[in-house]
Design a protein around this motif. Sequence first.
Motif, short mmCIF file in Angstrom:
data_model
loop_
_atom_site.label_atom_id
_atom_site.label_comp_id
_atom_site.label_asym_id
_atom_site.label_seq_id
_atom_site.Cartn_x
_atom_site.Cartn_y
_atom_site.Cartn_z
N LEU A 1 9.53 1.01 -9.94
CA LEU A 1 8.59 2.09 -9.68
C LEU A 1 9.28 3.42 -9.41
N LEU A 2 10.60 3.40 -9.25
CA LEU A 2 11.36 4.59 -8.87
C LEU A 2 10.80 5.19 -7.58
N ASN A 3 10.66 4.33 -6.57
CA ASN A 3 10.19 4.74 -5.25
C ASN A 3 11.37 4.79 -4.28
N PRO A 4 12.05 5.91 -4.14
CA PRO A 4 13.24 5.94 -3.27
C PRO A 4 12.92 5.71 -1.79
N ILE A 5 11.80 6.25 -1.33
CA ILE A 5 11.46 6.10 0.09
C ILE A 5 11.14 4.64 0.41
N CYS A 6 10.30 4.03 -0.41
CA CYS A 6 9.94 2.63 -0.17
C CYS A 6 11.11 1.70 -0.42
N PHE A 7 12.00 2.07 -1.32
CA PHE A 7 13.19 1.23 -1.53
C PHE A 7 13.99 1.13 -0.24
N ILE A 8 14.21 2.23 0.43
CA ILE A 8 14.96 2.22 1.69
C ILE A 8 14.17 1.46 2.76
N GLY A 9 12.85 1.70 2.81
CA GLY A 9 12.03 0.99 3.78
C GLY A 9 12.00 -0.51 3.54
N GLY B 1 14.93 -15.07 -4.05
CA GLY B 1 14.00 -14.63 -5.07
C GLY B 1 13.07 -13.54 -4.59
N PHE B 2 12.47 -13.72 -3.42
CA PHE B 2 11.54 -12.69 -2.96
C PHE B 2 12.26 -11.42 -2.56
N TYR B 3 13.44 -11.56 -1.96
CA TYR B 3 14.21 -10.38 -1.56
C TYR B 3 14.45 -9.47 -2.76
N TRP B 4 14.97 -10.05 -3.84
CA TRP B 4 15.29 -9.23 -5.01
C TRP B 4 14.05 -8.87 -5.81
N TRP B 5 13.00 -9.69 -5.75
CA TRP B 5 11.73 -9.33 -6.39
C TRP B 5 11.19 -8.05 -5.76
N ALA B 6 11.18 -8.01 -4.43
CA ALA B 6 10.62 -6.85 -3.73
C ALA B 6 11.44 -5.60 -3.97
N LEU B 7 12.77 -5.70 -3.88
CA LEU B 7 13.62 -4.52 -4.12
C LEU B 7 13.55 -4.10 -5.59
N GLY B 8 13.53 -5.07 -6.49
CA GLY B 8 13.43 -4.74 -7.91
C GLY B 8 12.15 -4.00 -8.24
N SER B 9 11.07 -4.36 -7.55
CA SER B 9 9.80 -3.68 -7.82
C SER B 9 9.86 -2.20 -7.46
N GLN B 10 10.60 -1.87 -6.40
CA GLN B 10 10.71 -0.47 -6.01
C GLN B 10 11.67 0.30 -6.92
N VAL B 11 12.67 -0.39 -7.45
CA VAL B 11 13.53 0.24 -8.46
C VAL B 11 12.72 0.51 -9.72
N ALA C 1 0.84 -1.20 0.00
CA ALA C 1 0.00 0.00 0.00
C ALA C 1 0.87 1.25 0.00
N ALA C 2 1.95 1.24 0.79
CA ALA C 2 2.86 2.39 0.83
C ALA C 2 3.52 2.60 -0.52
N ALA C 3 3.89 1.49 -1.20
CA ALA C 3 4.52 1.60 -2.51
C ALA C 3 3.57 2.26 -3.52
N LEU C 4 2.30 1.87 -3.49
CA LEU C 4 1.32 2.45 -4.40
C LEU C 4 1.11 3.93 -4.10
N ILE C 5 1.00 4.25 -2.81
CA ILE C 5 0.78 5.64 -2.42
C ILE C 5 1.96 6.52 -2.83
N GLU C 6 3.19 6.03 -2.59
CA GLU C 6 4.35 6.83 -2.97
C GLU C 6 4.40 7.05 -4.48
N PHE C 7 4.15 6.00 -5.24
CA PHE C 7 4.21 6.14 -6.70
C PHE C 7 3.18 7.15 -7.20
N ILE C 8 1.94 7.02 -6.74
CA ILE C 8 0.86 7.90 -7.21
C ILE C 8 1.12 9.34 -6.78
N THR C 9 1.60 9.53 -5.54
CA THR C 9 1.87 10.88 -5.04
C THR C 9 3.00 11.54 -5.83
N GLU C 10 4.10 10.81 -6.02
CA GLU C 10 5.23 11.39 -6.73
C GLU C 10 4.90 11.61 -8.22
#
Length: 283
Positions: free
Chosen positions: A232-240, A220-230, A124-133
């Motif tokens: 989406l270009l979500n810098p805040i969620c990437f760190i989180g 697999g899941f570790y890099w799947w999750a981080l790759g998804s934030q890359v 949910a945070a990833a979606l909110i950050e993407f839409i807001t930015e």
Amino acid sequence: LTNPSLSLSLSSLFLFPSFPLSLFPPPQKKQPMQDTQQRRLPIFDANNSPQNISVYAFLLGSAFGASLTHAFYDRATPQLSIFLAALAIFHVLEYIATALFNPQKLTLGSYLINHSDGYNAAHAAALIEFITERYFFPEWKTFGIINFIGFSIVVIGQSARTLAMFHAKTNFSHYIVQRKEHDHFLVTTGIYRISSVTYHPTLNRLEPARSIMRHPSYFGFYWWALGSQVMLLNPICFIGFLRALHRFFTNRIRYEESTLIRFFGAEYEAYKQRTRTFIPFIP
């Protein structure tokens, strides 16, 4: 009245009111109201029923198809749609792999849709950050080489996790088991396979020199999750995500390996020494 029997019946009605004369059928008794649970539509009730399985699969498939279609037409910023499609296929593959190799463990939770509150909050945070930015800084979200790198990481992560589940077969579980079953064994084939062997003089036998990786499903899941934030270009969620994933997998791998050492003893100790997780700061 010329009919004596009818005359007697009518006389009885007035003279003896309690006489059980039935000119009409007795009224039907009202059936008690059925239990609320029985009258409720039997979907989304957390039961592993055919209708629930079908509805979940239909919704995930619809989300996948709609997201890919939208990504095709939205050439400027297709990454959100690609992310939703990747999320849908991730959950479908989790269920399919469990159904194929662990049907006795199969539940509606095998979709992992309601994995945890933290999991849902993270997406949910990833979606909110993407839409807001995208609203305030649309130029940040233009699809480019960084998004493509993130997408490639997602594909690699999903492939590794799916291969891990398919190669581990009945030995794979979404939950850490506490008791070794009779059919449990240390998997060293497929993505877990041994790449070379060397002679061990002390044991007087050939020993595997190294393997591809340890815990490929976690990798697999570790890099799947981080790759998804890359992607989406979500810098805040990437760190989180980075902090949350490192904390989660550090604790989980430490605990799981303690159970594996208890199950397999020196065999797993040797396997652990030869392999890496390829998760940063988790050897």
